[in-house]
Structure formats: structure tokens, C-alpha cells
Design a protein around this motif. Structure first.
Motif, PDB file in Angstrom:
ATOM      1  N   THR A 167     -45.724  14.016 -51.481  1.00  0.00           N
ATOM      2  CA  THR A 167     -47.032  13.692 -50.901  1.00  0.00           C
ATOM      3  C   THR A 167     -47.157  14.238 -49.482  1.00  0.00           C
ATOM      4  O   THR A 167     -48.271  14.475 -49.020  1.00  0.00           O
ATOM      5  CB  THR A 167     -47.277  12.172 -50.898  1.00  0.00           C
ATOM      6  OG1 THR A 167     -46.203  11.523 -50.215  1.00  0.00           O
ATOM      7  CG2 THR A 167     -47.403  11.642 -52.318  1.00  0.00           C
ATOM      8  N   ASP A 190     -49.768  12.718 -47.193  1.00  0.00           N
ATOM      9  CA  ASP A 190     -51.095  12.551 -47.788  1.00  0.00           C
ATOM     10  C   ASP A 190     -51.167  11.208 -48.526  1.00  0.00           C
ATOM     11  O   ASP A 190     -51.268  11.149 -49.751  1.00  0.00           O
ATOM     12  CB  ASP A 190     -51.396  13.708 -48.738  1.00  0.00           C
ATOM     13  CG  ASP A 190     -52.884  13.904 -48.969  1.00  0.00           C
ATOM     14  OD1 ASP A 190     -53.651  12.953 -48.745  1.00  0.00           O
ATOM     15  OD2 ASP A 190     -53.274  15.008 -49.389  1.00  0.00           O
ATOM     16  N   SER A 231     -49.858  16.131 -52.947  1.00  0.00           N
ATOM     17  CA  SER A 231     -50.575  16.432 -51.710  1.00  0.00           C
ATOM     18  C   SER A 231     -51.604  17.538 -51.879  1.00  0.00           C
ATOM     19  O   SER A 231     -51.297  18.609 -52.386  1.00  0.00           O
ATOM     20  CB  SER A 231     -49.586  16.841 -50.623  1.00  0.00           C
ATOM     21  OG  SER A 231     -50.281  17.286 -49.476  1.00  0.00           O
TER      22      SER A 231
END
Length: 169
Positions: A9, A12, A131
Motif C-alpha cells: 500500500t 495509501d 496503492s
């Protein structure tokens, strides 16, 4: 039983929350590293969501392990970020690690590229990167029933600002 599998991620947290919101019927979340800090608010928002977490190479200072084993519905999963097994240069090492652990399947990230294949009787599943900064926005869902696992790669549709219509990917 339904497992939500996410990785990479990279800061994010919004995408992570969006994926969990989209898969509200998931029984557990398996986070495969690189963005552990993105999980901080999830325990408050979803206190009943069981989480399984491993550190990635970008999770500097994390106290989470780098690999784990978990069984669901009679299927044993070996899960790790993947950097320790050099997955960007081949899958032999991670397949061997899964075999040595007695696992049926291995879950990993690190490459940011979604993957679902079988090698030497081991199912390999990489959800890619959740992400949007990595240009992917992908995650995985594993549905288990009576010792059988079904794997699905999904793309997260970006939420549109209010009044701009529906999402399309």
C-alpha cells in the motif's frame, strides 16, 4: 470463509480502507507488507476484522514477523512479503520455502504485479499493489469451502468525488 489479501500500500491508507469497505464480508485480512502504518486506523474502524500481518522491506523498524503460516478451512498458507526470497528474480526459492513449511499455497507481494499460478503443487498468489501511487490498485480475494480455495484478483475502482458519476475501470 473469505480472505482479503493485500500488499504494497506504500502510504495509501485510503485505498486500503476502500478495499476493506468493498469486501465487508471478509473474515480476515492478510497484509503482505510495505505499508504497515496504513493499517493503524483499521483496528478502530473494523475491530472485529482478524488481521495477519508480515513486514516488507519498506517497513523499517517494524516488529511484525517477515513470514507466517495460517490454516483456513483445511488449507495451509505460507505468507510473506517476498523480498527475502528474491521473488523479483524468480519463484524457485519461495516455492521451496512453502514446500518445506508444508503449505498448500504461498501468498506474497513485493513485485507489485498480480500473479496466480501453480508450481510443483504449490499455489502462488500475489495480489499486486493496492496503492494507486504504484499504478495498480489490485488486491486478492480467496474464498474457502470444504478444503478448496478459489483465488480471485480484483482491481479497486477509484472512488469518484461527489457528483461525478460512477466508477469505471
Amino acid at each position: 470463509m473469505k480472505l482479503l489479501v493485500v500488499s504494497d500500500t506504500h502510504g495509501d491508507a485510503e485505498q486500503l480502507e476502500h478495499a476493506v469497505e468493498k469486501e465487508t464480508d471478509a473474515d480476515a485480512l492478510i497484509f503482505l507488507g510495505d505499508g504497515i502504518s496504513d493499517l493503524e486506523d483499521l483496528e478502530y474502524i473494523y475491530p472485529n476484522l482478524k488481521t495477519y500481518i508480515v513486514s516488507g522491506n519498506c517497513d523499517v523498524g517494524s516488529f511484525f514477523p517477515v513470514q507466517g503460516l495460517a490454516a483456513f478451512e483445511g488449507v495451509l498458507f505460507f505468507y510473506t512479503h517476498g523480498n527475502m526470497y528474491d521473488v523479483k528474480n524468480g519463484l524457485y526459492k519461495i516455492v521451496q520455502a512453502a514446500k518445506q513449511s508444508g503449505a498448500d499455497a504461498v501468498l506474497f507481494g513485493h513485485t507489485h504485479c498480480p500473479l496466480h499460478k501453480e508450481i510443483d503443487g504449490i499455489t502462488l498468489f500475489n495480489p499486486g499493489s493496492l496503492s494507486k501511487w504504484c499504478g495498480r490498485g489490485t488486491y486478492g480475494v480467496i474464498t474457502l469451502c470444504n478444503g478448496k480455495a478459489e483465488y480471485e484478483l480484483r482491481r479497486l475502482e477509484a472512488p469518484h468525488p461527489a457528483g461525478t458519476g460512477s466508477a469505471s475501470v
